[in-house]
Scaffold this active site. Structure first.
Site, PDB file in Angstrom:
ATOM      1  N   ASN A  54       0.799  -1.238   0.000  1.00  0.00           N
ATOM      2  CA  ASN A  54       0.000   0.000   0.000  1.00  0.00           C
ATOM      3  C   ASN A  54       0.828   1.284   0.000  1.00  0.00           C
ATOM      4  OD1 ASN A  54       0.794  -0.408   2.624  1.00  0.00           O
ATOM      5  ND2 ASN A  54      -1.141   0.213   3.528  1.00  0.00           N
ATOM      6  N   THR A 111       5.403  -7.374  -4.422  1.00  0.00           N
ATOM      7  CA  THR A 111       5.239  -7.637  -5.853  1.00  0.00           C
ATOM      8  C   THR A 111       4.344  -6.571  -6.485  1.00  0.00           C
ATOM      9  OG1 THR A 111       5.674  -9.965  -5.588  1.00  0.00           O
ATOM     10  CG2 THR A 111       4.364  -9.342  -7.509  1.00  0.00           C
ATOM     11  N   GLU A 137       5.871  -3.587  11.655  1.00  0.00           N
ATOM     12  CA  GLU A 137       4.633  -2.807  11.676  1.00  0.00           C
ATOM     13  C   GLU A 137       3.600  -3.647  10.951  1.00  0.00           C
ATOM     14  OE1 GLU A 137       6.238   0.252  13.828  1.00  0.00           O
ATOM     15  OE2 GLU A 137       4.143  -0.131  13.347  1.00  0.00           O
ATOM     16  N   CYS A 141      -3.034   0.639   7.056  1.00  0.00           N
ATOM     17  CA  CYS A 141      -3.051  -0.015   8.359  1.00  0.00           C
ATOM     18  C   CYS A 141      -3.704   0.901   9.379  1.00  0.00           C
ATOM     19  CB  CYS A 141      -1.643  -0.385   8.785  1.00  0.00           C
ATOM     20  SG  CYS A 141      -0.578   1.029   8.865  1.00  0.00           S
TER      21      CYS A 141
END
Ligand SMILES: NC(=O)C1=CN([C@@H]2O[C@H](COP(=O)(O)OP(=O)(O)OC[C@H]3O[C@@H](n4cnc5c(N)ncnc54)[C@H](OP(=O)(O)O)[C@@H]3O)[C@@H](O)[C@H]2O)C=CC1
Ligand SMILES: O=C(O)[C@H](O)COP(=O)(O)O
Length: 486
Positions: free
Chosen positions: A159, A185, A254, A288
């Site tokens: 992300n 990827t 994280e 997240c």
């Protein structure tokens, strides 16, 4: 272009893997192959780590100001390359164009800030004398400095393939380490382009390498490699597996989150609603730090849900190239996972504020009201544009739900009563509590950490530099006590 396989980066050169294999990067919007990258072999990983080890030795002897100078240069080049890198982010991870450009610019600023912070932080150490500890004379002078760890392995998630890569690369380099990057990827080509900017800045050969390939194929080999001295990882449960397998090396992890947003009866509901929509649905919820659960006091629940729904109606849904608010989620398996959470909630009686709609990887924004604890979506992170609302009778009920989660990344509380906000903040078992705003990692120099399954250690520029160094002491032993006044 179609058949081009992007090369990996080692020894200051771009190379084709001798494996003869490649990995496809699928465009989330078209669901067709957008790019191909090299599937590096274990032998190539061995060579990369060996050259990183050699490069570290020379780099650790390079004056700090020179390391900083090169990082500043890389930051400028990164800014100049923002457009092509952002284009890759749009095609590889369907990030809306504007957000993609922001990611690159934010990354360049992070690199510059890190260079400045490193110069200050690493340019000083401690000085201790022995007679402050009982039983000692003033015969020992101890001075400490921060030394590099060696080879740092950086593994960012899809992300933020650029920002969460440089947030590991820059602190590693300023601290005198060398760096091996294994990009996600989806996002690998944007990351390779970012590495090209460091190449253009003129860092020594071997200091930075970028090996591509599926995490499931080369990941374990990399993370358990004896030549790696530190791992900085951002991603999902994979991080838990890595931390169980890694050797005795510092880890920065994280991982996921189930960031809850607690709304009290005295909250500014307009502010809360806009924060929930921005926090829950930016980049289609694939952060997240996205708001992943709303815990609202019953008396204001109807009013809040109404305001959130009005704002959701205004979100645009479509391709990232058009800068839509909601764009296709990263993979088909991710869309299927989100759908499974939605169907579970439907079967168990959640209220659907919008009709559930999906076309390929594109999922329309959805608010699920009256969610209960027996629904999967009350606990699992969809990483998509679907947000559950649980109506609570008391603050204690909200805190109990929040603390029962296996995650502990961030959360937020909306109230005008700062005293209550502080009490709630203290009671929430999470790494960061935002008062009257949505969870967020940035600004990038703030500490960023997760409790429980959300992570190990703390990120943020200063904490990352510290984490990628070790304290070294030198003690001068005097034959007789020495005092400054004779
Ligand atoms: N706390 C935080 O800061 C963040 C947490 N996340 C969490 O990450 C998840 C989604 O991100 P996603 O990228 O899919 O996460 P993953 O954990 O699937 O992947 C993260 C990275 O790990 C690599 N990887 C996969 N398998 C291995 C392995 N065995 N060993 C080493 N590396 C491996 C991936 O490579 P490849 O792509 O090749 O598989 C990718 O580069 C969500 O759960 C989210 O909550 C995401 C962003 C930030
Ligand atoms: O990976 C993530 O989702 C990020 O670390 C969140 O960063 P942000 O809060 O700055 O979007």
């Amino acid at each position: 272009m179609e058949n081009e396989v992007f090369k990996y980066y080692t020894e200051g050169e771009w190379k084709v893997s001798s494996s003869g294999n490649s990995v496809q990067v699928i465009n989330p919007s078209t669901r067709k192959t957008q790019y191909k990258v090299q599937a590096c072999s274990k032998e190539e990983v061995n060579k990369v780590i060996e050259s990183a080890r050699m490069a570290h030795k020379a780099w650790a002897k390079t004056p700090l100001w020179k390391r900083a100078e090169l990082l500043h240069k890389a930051a400028v080049i990164l800014k100049n390359h923002k457009k092509p890198i952002a284009d890759c982010l749009v095609k590889e991870i369907a990030k809306p164009t504007k957000d993609a450009l922001t990611e690159v610019l934010r990354s360049a600023d992070l690199v510059s800030y890190c260079a400045e912070e490193g110069v200050r932080l690493l340019g000083k150490g401690d000085f201790l004398v022995s007679d402050s500890f009982p039983g000692n004379d003033r015969t020992k002078y101890c001075f400490t400095s921060k030394i590099p760890l060696g080879v740092v392995l950086a593994i960012p998630p899809f992300n933020y393939p650029v920002n969460l890569a440089v947030s590991k690369i820059a602190p590693a380099l300023i601290a005198g380490n060398s760096l091996v990057l294994k990009p996600p990827t989806q996002g690998a080509v944007a990351a390779l382009h970012m590495v090209h900017c460091f190449h253009l800045a003129g860092f020594p050969k071997g200091l930075i390498s970028c090996v591509t390939g599926k995490g499931s194929e080369i990941g374990d080999f990399l993370t358990t490699h004896p030549g790696i001295n530190c791992i900085s990882f951002t991603g999902g449960d994979t991080g838990i597996a890595i931390s169980k397998k890694a050797g005795m090396i510092p880890l920065q992890m994280e991982l996921g989150g189930k960031d809850a947003c607690i709304i009290l009866e005295d909250a500014d509901l307009d502010l809360a609603a806009s924060s929930i929509v921005k926090g829950g649905f930016s980049y289609s919820g694939q952060r997240c730090t996205a708001v992943k659960l709303v815990l609202v006091i019953e008396s204001v629940a109807d009013a809040l849900v109404k305001k959130v729904n009005e704002k959701l109606q205004k979100l645009t849904v479509g391709p990232p190239e058009d800068d839509c608010d909601i764009t296709p989620v990263v993979t088909e398996s991710s869309s299927n996972f989100i759908e499974a959470l939605v169907m579970d909630a439907r079967q168990k009686g959640a209220t659907f504020c919008q009709e559930y709609r999906r076309d390929g990887n594109l999922i329309w924004p959805l608010l699920l009201d009256n969610v209960r604890s027996d629904m999967r979506i009350a606990w699992e992170e969809p990483f998509g544009p679907v947000l559950p609302v649980i109506r609570i009778k008391s603050i204690e009920e909200g805190i109990r739900h929040c603390n029962a989660s296996n995650f502990g990344l961030q959360g937020c509380v909306f109230t005008k009563d700062i005293n209550r906000a502080i009490l709630i903040s203290d009671a929430m078992e999470i790494g960061t509590v935002q008062i009257n705003s949505a969870p967020a990692r940035g600004p990038d120099h703030f500490p960023f950490q997760g409790l429980k399954d959300s992570g190990i250690g703390s990120q943020g520029i200063t904490n990352s530099i510290n984490m990628m160094t070790k304290v070294k002491s030198t003690v001068i032993n005097l034959p007789t006590p020495s005092f400054s006044m004779g």
